[in-house]
Design a protein around this motif. Structure first.
Motif, PDB file in Angstrom:
ATOM      1  N   PRO A   1      51.598  32.287  53.740  1.00 44.26           N
ATOM      2  CA  PRO A   1      50.728  33.384  53.265  1.00 44.26           C
ATOM      3  C   PRO A   1      51.230  33.981  51.958  1.00 44.26           C
ATOM      4  O   PRO A   1      50.422  34.447  51.145  1.00 44.26           O
ATOM      5  N   ALA A   2      52.528  33.934  51.721  1.00 40.46           N
ATOM      6  CA  ALA A   2      53.080  34.533  50.508  1.00 40.46           C
ATOM      7  C   ALA A   2      52.676  33.758  49.253  1.00 40.46           C
ATOM      8  O   ALA A   2      52.635  34.310  48.155  1.00 40.46           O
ATOM      9  N   ASP A   3      52.398  32.466  49.429  1.00 39.41           N
ATOM     10  CA  ASP A   3      52.047  31.631  48.267  1.00 39.41           C
ATOM     11  C   ASP A   3      50.545  31.593  48.007  1.00 39.41           C
ATOM     12  O   ASP A   3      50.089  31.003  47.016  1.00 39.41           O
ATOM     13  N   LEU A   4      49.774  32.166  48.925  1.00 36.36           N
ATOM     14  CA  LEU A   4      48.329  31.907  48.919  1.00 36.36           C
ATOM     15  C   LEU A   4      47.635  32.357  47.634  1.00 36.36           C
ATOM     16  O   LEU A   4      46.863  31.602  47.045  1.00 36.36           O
ATOM     17  N   ASP A   5      47.930  33.568  47.184  1.00 36.50           N
ATOM     18  CA  ASP A   5      47.244  34.081  45.996  1.00 36.50           C
ATOM     19  C   ASP A   5      47.470  33.183  44.778  1.00 36.50           C
ATOM     20  O   ASP A   5      46.528  32.844  44.054  1.00 36.50           O
ATOM     21  N   ASP A   6      48.713  32.801  44.582  1.00 35.34           N
ATOM     22  CA  ASP A   6      49.020  31.952  43.437  1.00 35.34           C
ATOM     23  C   ASP A   6      48.304  30.608  43.550  1.00 35.34           C
ATOM     24  O   ASP A   6      47.778  30.081  42.566  1.00 35.34           O
ATOM     25  N   ALA A   7      48.299  30.092  44.759  1.00 39.01           N
ATOM     26  CA  ALA A   7      47.657  28.789  44.961  1.00 39.01           C
ATOM     27  C   ALA A   7      46.163  28.879  44.688  1.00 39.01           C
ATOM     28  O   ALA A   7      45.566  27.991  44.056  1.00 39.01           O
ATOM     29  N   ILE A   8      45.532  29.964  45.158  1.00 39.22           N
ATOM     30  CA  ILE A   8      44.089  30.124  44.921  1.00 39.22           C
ATOM     31  C   ILE A   8      43.817  30.264  43.422  1.00 39.22           C
ATOM     32  O   ILE A   8      42.880  29.657  42.885  1.00 39.22           O
ATOM     33  N   MET A   9      44.665  31.031  42.728  1.00 42.06           N
ATOM     34  CA  MET A   9      44.480  31.186  41.279  1.00 42.06           C
ATOM     35  C   MET A   9      44.637  29.855  40.556  1.00 42.06           C
ATOM     36  O   MET A   9      43.923  29.550  39.603  1.00 42.06           O
ATOM     37  N   GLU A  10      45.569  29.057  41.035  1.00 44.27           N
ATOM     38  CA  GLU A  10      45.769  27.728  40.437  1.00 44.27           C
ATOM     39  C   GLU A  10      44.497  26.886  40.613  1.00 44.27           C
ATOM     40  O   GLU A  10      44.055  26.199  39.692  1.00 44.27           O
ATOM     41  N   MET A  11      43.900  26.989  41.795  1.00 39.84           N
ATOM     42  CA  MET A  11      42.657  26.265  42.067  1.00 39.84           C
ATOM     43  C   MET A  11      41.544  26.721  41.120  1.00 39.84           C
ATOM     44  O   MET A  11      40.834  25.910  40.528  1.00 39.84           O
ATOM     45  N   ILE A  12      41.419  28.039  40.965  1.00 37.55           N
ATOM     46  CA  ILE A  12      40.331  28.577  40.135  1.00 37.55           C
ATOM     47  C   ILE A  12      40.520  28.170  38.673  1.00 37.55           C
ATOM     48  O   ILE A  12      39.562  27.809  37.994  1.00 37.55           O
ATOM     49  N   ARG A  13      41.774  28.182  38.232  1.00 35.07           N
ATOM     50  CA  ARG A  13      42.030  27.944  36.811  1.00 35.07           C
ATOM     51  C   ARG A  13      41.931  26.472  36.440  1.00 35.07           C
ATOM     52  O   ARG A  13      41.714  26.148  35.279  1.00 35.07           O
ATOM     53  N   TYR A  14      42.098  25.594  37.406  1.00 33.93           N
ATOM     54  CA  TYR A  14      42.105  24.166  37.083  1.00 33.93           C
ATOM     55  C   TYR A  14      40.712  23.706  36.652  1.00 33.93           C
ATOM     56  O   TYR A  14      39.713  23.973  37.317  1.00 33.93           O
ATOM     57  N   ASP A  15      40.662  23.026  35.524  1.00 33.74           N
ATOM     58  CA  ASP A  15      39.375  22.584  35.004  1.00 33.74           C
ATOM     59  C   ASP A  15      39.064  21.187  35.544  1.00 33.74           C
ATOM     60  O   ASP A  15      39.310  20.178  34.897  1.00 33.74           O
ATOM     61  N   GLY A  16      38.541  21.149  36.755  1.00 38.58           N
ATOM     62  CA  GLY A  16      38.217  19.870  37.381  1.00 38.58           C
ATOM     63  C   GLY A  16      38.141  20.058  38.882  1.00 38.58           C
ATOM     64  O   GLY A  16      38.446  21.143  39.392  1.00 38.58           O
TER      65      GLY A  16
ATOM     66  N   TYR B   1      42.361  35.697  56.743  1.00 41.33           N
ATOM     67  CA  TYR B   1      43.143  36.184  55.603  1.00 41.33           C
ATOM     68  C   TYR B   1      42.882  35.316  54.369  1.00 41.33           C
ATOM     69  O   TYR B   1      42.708  35.819  53.258  1.00 41.33           O
ATOM     70  N   ALA B   2      42.824  34.004  54.592  1.00 42.51           N
ATOM     71  CA  ALA B   2      42.567  33.089  53.477  1.00 42.51           C
ATOM     72  C   ALA B   2      41.244  33.446  52.800  1.00 42.51           C
ATOM     73  O   ALA B   2      41.140  33.466  51.573  1.00 42.51           O
ATOM     74  N   LEU B   3      40.241  33.750  53.616  1.00 42.99           N
ATOM     75  CA  LEU B   3      38.929  34.076  53.046  1.00 42.99           C
ATOM     76  C   LEU B   3      38.936  35.456  52.396  1.00 42.99           C
ATOM     77  O   LEU B   3      38.288  35.658  51.368  1.00 42.99           O
ATOM     78  N   GLN B   4      39.667  36.387  52.973  1.00 40.69           N
ATOM     79  CA  GLN B   4      39.773  37.706  52.338  1.00 40.69           C
ATOM     80  C   GLN B   4      40.409  37.584  50.965  1.00 40.69           C
ATOM     81  O   GLN B   4      39.984  38.229  50.007  1.00 40.69           O
TER      82      GLN B   4
ATOM     83  N   GLU C   1      37.987  35.938  48.593  1.00 38.84           N
ATOM     84  CA  GLU C   1      36.990  36.929  48.186  1.00 38.84           C
ATOM     85  C   GLU C   1      37.572  37.864  47.121  1.00 38.84           C
ATOM     86  O   GLU C   1      36.959  38.093  46.072  1.00 38.84           O
ATOM     87  N   ALA C   2      38.756  38.358  47.385  1.00 39.26           N
ATOM     88  CA  ALA C   2      39.359  39.324  46.458  1.00 39.26           C
ATOM     89  C   ALA C   2      39.602  38.698  45.088  1.00 39.26           C
ATOM     90  O   ALA C   2      39.413  39.343  44.056  1.00 39.26           O
ATOM     91  N   LEU C   3      40.022  37.455  45.080  1.00 37.71           N
ATOM     92  CA  LEU C   3      40.407  36.822  43.810  1.00 37.71           C
ATOM     93  C   LEU C   3      39.223  36.246  43.035  1.00 37.71           C
ATOM     94  O   LEU C   3      39.348  35.898  41.868  1.00 37.71           O
ATOM     95  N   THR C   4      38.069  36.109  43.690  1.00 36.92           N
ATOM     96  CA  THR C   4      36.908  35.530  42.993  1.00 36.92           C
ATOM     97  C   THR C   4      35.778  36.533  42.839  1.00 36.92           C
ATOM     98  O   THR C   4      34.737  36.202  42.278  1.00 36.92           O
ATOM     99  N   LYS C   5      35.953  37.726  43.360  1.00 38.27           N
ATOM    100  CA  LYS C   5      34.911  38.745  43.295  1.00 38.27           C
ATOM    101  C   LYS C   5      34.522  39.015  41.847  1.00 38.27           C
ATOM    102  O   LYS C   5      35.372  39.056  40.966  1.00 38.27           O
ATOM    103  N   GLY C   6      33.242  39.158  41.606  1.00 34.37           N
ATOM    104  CA  GLY C   6      32.789  39.461  40.258  1.00 34.37           C
ATOM    105  C   GLY C   6      32.644  38.234  39.369  1.00 34.37           C
ATOM    106  O   GLY C   6      32.084  38.319  38.286  1.00 34.37           O
ATOM    107  N   MET C   7      33.172  37.102  39.821  1.00 33.34           N
ATOM    108  CA  MET C   7      32.998  35.887  39.020  1.00 33.34           C
ATOM    109  C   MET C   7      31.593  35.327  39.237  1.00 33.34           C
ATOM    110  O   MET C   7      30.925  35.648  40.200  1.00 33.34           O
TER     111      MET C   7
END
Lengths: 583, 187
Positions: free
Chosen positions: A522-537, A376-379, A382-388
């Motif tokens: 699992p409920a926090d996962l999307d937000d956490a992944i977005m936080e990771m992607i957005r962090y500049d570092g 699920y974490a990888l799905q 994938e969903a949140l980084t697709k197209g990047m």
């Protein structure tokens, strides 16, 4: 001809070979070269924290750019630490030039301080290596080294340079005047064999393209030709771990990865096909399973630039020695000229059969609302980084196989993983190498906590050079793949396969000045992944996942492709008999 | 399984000649390998054989072209057809290797080995040793009142045969060069 010191020659030769980045670590026997690096600004030096990481970073750089990666290490321990990286690059055909310092020529053989027989130690783990004893030969050898690394089947080479050779002066040889020796591997395929291949393709009822890392190594044009060939013929395609991205995961003909943890439809199609076209893959044991039962009904074509790959494991009817790009172009032209024939009826039935296998939905898993499933974490990743603009590296183990199953790659050179050697500790430095080459891209290392700890010192490198690599750690507090095999093979006796005394990854990140994120719901996962992607570092993402999840589907070792274990079928002691002795 | 008939030489390392590729029969092949005479080249070749578990029955090496810095390595090896093809392909892809010839399949070849045999003894045994040496056209290259050193040139089998005969007559030491081989005819 310009006279210069050996040390300056090294830097000049690298510049002339188009090197922009060197990954390295200084030491006594390479001080003259480091002095030259200090006095110029054309080549950037990335200071790693361990020589193994220098070589893996160079691999990540090479794999993500298609250029030759370059590393610089000192004598003795510097060179011995590079051995794992060299072996890894040899197994996965990654072009590298590694330069090592050596004690002065007059001390070689005396057990001098930091002396090791570097060319002796690295002879079996390089494509070729050289000990340069005379400054007059140095520039020529370095040019040859680049030629050998990138020609034919690419691979790592090493040039060992004694310190006195670095200090002495001689005339510099330019790349154009260098002797690139007789080493000119054949790139065009035999016309008769290609004709036979096209004949087989025209009549095949159940054809399949089985592609590998050779397509990626051949360059973007090869991937393009492969795509054109597949869309024109309508043949299904599967790929090895090393070849992911050569054909896009979103493509209609894509069956997914094959092999031990490959997709059911891909493995069944390999087993039942009547014509197999191997493009730049090597019938590795993770692919074939039981050799005697491997694709028993097919005629096989094998395109490979390395003659020793032909008939090494699986005897084939049509061997074609040559570069994938060249051979595909020849074959495509011939197939078009002969009237673009395929067996339409056969293909229709074949795709219907494949559709049945697809219905099995082999990647299904039991979801959970309380604990994060690694799949699920990888799905979600994938969903949140697709197209990047995304590059993904991995370590080795369950997470690596899940990443290969659940992440989709649309282009070549976007997927960096240790396939042949299976080197835990590869992914983090490889992500650094990729990020150095692609400063603005999103570079993610999908890791397990155990693999990641093997080269965690590279947090220092990431911080020093401002490389915003994302370390996505699927933390199950286990050596997951080892644990899985102990369950399947050793009566659930989990010998030494858990990670105790793990660090607090968030605090660890903060200790290096990076960002740490932990996620367990699992409920926090999307937000956490977005936080990771957005962090500049750099980010260490500690994703706490289900601890005893098994990586499926799986062909138990010693079994044929049609004996796959699926989702819930797994029982303890599933691997028995002769298979138990296999890795 | 239909073997593809690729024209000879069109795809030099393709493993397809006409015998069954997967046969279990062990074959003995003599390979001539032309290499750059650079440092470590012999270690490279030997390392390949030990690293991949191939057999070496005999190996000789010497520089044959001083100006071109070329050495010729003659290797006698045994293996199944698949292993022999692998050995040739693995040798062929090494950077300092110029050419690999399988003298066993590329037409006829002559193979010779030189050996020195020291035979110690007196009386009737000493006379018999000299007589046998004469039959085998071995030369006496050193003698004392109690010993001979014989030089014999021939196939490995011939050297074996003489050594077997000399053993009861006082053979104390033997030195062999290993096999040197060349193809017959003009090419």
């Amino acid at each position: 001809m310009t006279k210069m010191t050996g040390a300056r020659m090294v830097v000049q030769a690298l510049k002339d070979q188009g090197v922009e980045v060197v990954f390295g670590y200084p030491g006594g026997a390479v001080l003259p070269i480091y002095d030259e690096i200090f006095q110029q600004s054309d080549i950037q030096h990335i200071l790693v924290r361990h020589e193994q990481a220098a070589v893996h970073a160079a691999e990540g750089y090479a794999r993500s750019t298609g250029k030759v990666g370059c590393a610089l290490v000192t004598s003795g321990p510097g060179a011995t630490n590079a051995v794992t990286g060299l072996t890894d690059a040899l197994m996965d055909s990654i072009p590298l030039v590694v330069l090592s310092g050596q004690v002065p020529t007059f001390m070689i053989g005396n057990d001098a301080f930091q002396e090791a027989d570097t060319v002796g130690i690295t002879r079996p783990c390089t494509k070729h290596n050289w000990l340069v004893k005379d400054t007059a030969d140095l520039s020529n050898v370095i040019h040859q080294a680049f030629h050998v690394a990138r020609s034919g089947r690419p691979g790592p080479v090493l040039v060992d340079i004694p310190k006195d050779v670095q200090f002495a002066s001689a005339a510099y040889t330019e790349p154009k005047k260098a002797r690139t020796s007789h080493y000119q591997p054949k790139v065009k395929g035999d016309a008769e064999a290609i004709e036979r291949m096209v004949e087989l393709m025209e009549t095949a009822e159940r054809p399949i393209f089985y592609t590998g890392g050779g397509v990626i190594n051949s360059g973007p044009a090869a991937s393009q030709l492969l795509r054109e060939f597949i869309s024109a013929t309508g043949f299904p395609v599967t790929s090895t771990l090393m070849g992911l991205g050569a054909y896009p995961a979103s493509g209609e003909a894509w069956l997914g990865m094959l092999g031990m943890h490959g997709l059911y439809e891909a493995n069944l199609a390999m087993h039942d096909c009547d014509v197999m076209i191997n493009v730049g893959a090597r019938f590795d044991d993770r692919i074939t399973g039981r050799v005697q039962d491997f694709s028993p009904k097919s005629q096989k074509v094998h395109i490979d630039i390395d003659p020793s790959s032909i008939n090494k494991v699986i005897p084939v009817e049509v061997p074609i020695i040559g570069d994938v790009g060249h051979v595909l172009e020849q074959a495509l032209n011939l197939w078009k000229a002969r009237g673009r024939k395929v067996n339409r009826d056969g293909l229709k039935k074949w795709w219907a059969k494949i559709a049945e296998w697809r219905k099995v939905d082999c990647l299904r898993y039991k979801g959970s609302e309380t604990v994060i499933k690694p799949q699920y974490a990888l799905q979600r990743l994938e969903a949140l980084t697709k197209g990047m603009d995304r590059y993904v590296s991995t370590e080795v183990g369950q997470h690596q196989m899940w990443a290969a199953q659940f992440l989709g790659f649309e282009d070549p050179n976007r997927w960096l993983t240790s396939g042949g050697l299976g080197t835990m500790g590869y992914g983090f430095p490889a992500s650094i190498g990729a990020q150095v080459a692609h400063r603005d891209a999103l570079v993610i290392n999908v890791a397990g906590e155990a693999s990641w700890l093997m080269n965690m010192q590279e947090m220092g490198t990431a911080m020093q050079f401002g490389l915003p690599v994302k370390q996505f750690i699927l933390n199950n507090e286990r050596l997951g793949m080892v644990r899985q095999w102990q369950q399947l093979l050793h009566g659930e006796r989990y010998s030494q396969s858990w990670s105790e005394a793990l660090p607090d990854f968030v605090k660890l990140a903060e200790a290096f000045g990076a960002k740490g994120i932990q996620c367990k719901d699992p409920a926090d996962l999307d937000d956490a992944i977005m936080e990771m992607i957005r962090y500049d570092g750099p980010v260490i993402f500690d994703c706490l996942v289900e601890k005893h999840e098994n990586c499926l589907p799986m062909i138990p070792s010693g079994e044929a492709h049609n004996k796959m274990l699926l989702g819930d079928a797994v029982a303890t002691n599933a691997i028995q008999g002769k298979g138990a002795a296999l890795v | 399984m239909s073997a593809l008939q690729i024209k000879k030489g069109s795809s030099k390392h393709s493993a397809y000649d006409l015998r069954s590729h997967m046969s279990d029969v062990m074959e003995r092949h003599t390979l001539a390998v032309l290499v750059d005479n650079e440092s470590g080249v012999l270690a490279r070749v030997i390392g390949l054989f030990s690293g991949r578990g191939y057999n070496i029955d005999s190996l000789t090496v010497a520089e044959v072209d001083h100006q071109g810095h070329r050495s010729r390595i003659t290797i006698v090896t045994t293996g199944t057809p698949q292993v022999i093809e692998q050995i040739k392909a693995q040798l062929g892809r090494m950077v300092p290797v110029h050419d690999v010839h399988d003298l066993t399949v590329e037409g006829q070849a002559v193979e010779r080995e030189l050996a020195l045999l020291k035979v110690a003894g007196t009386g009737e045994k000493r006379v018999e040793a000299l007589r046998l040496a004469d039959i085998f056209r071995a030369k006496v290259v050193d003698t004392s009142l109690e010993s001979f050193v014989f030089e014999i040139t021939g196939t490995s089998e011939k050297v074996d045969a003489l050594a077997d005969l000399m053993r009861p007559l006082g053979l104390v030491e033997i030195a062999r060069t290993g096999v040197a081989a060349l193809s017959r005819g003009a090419a």
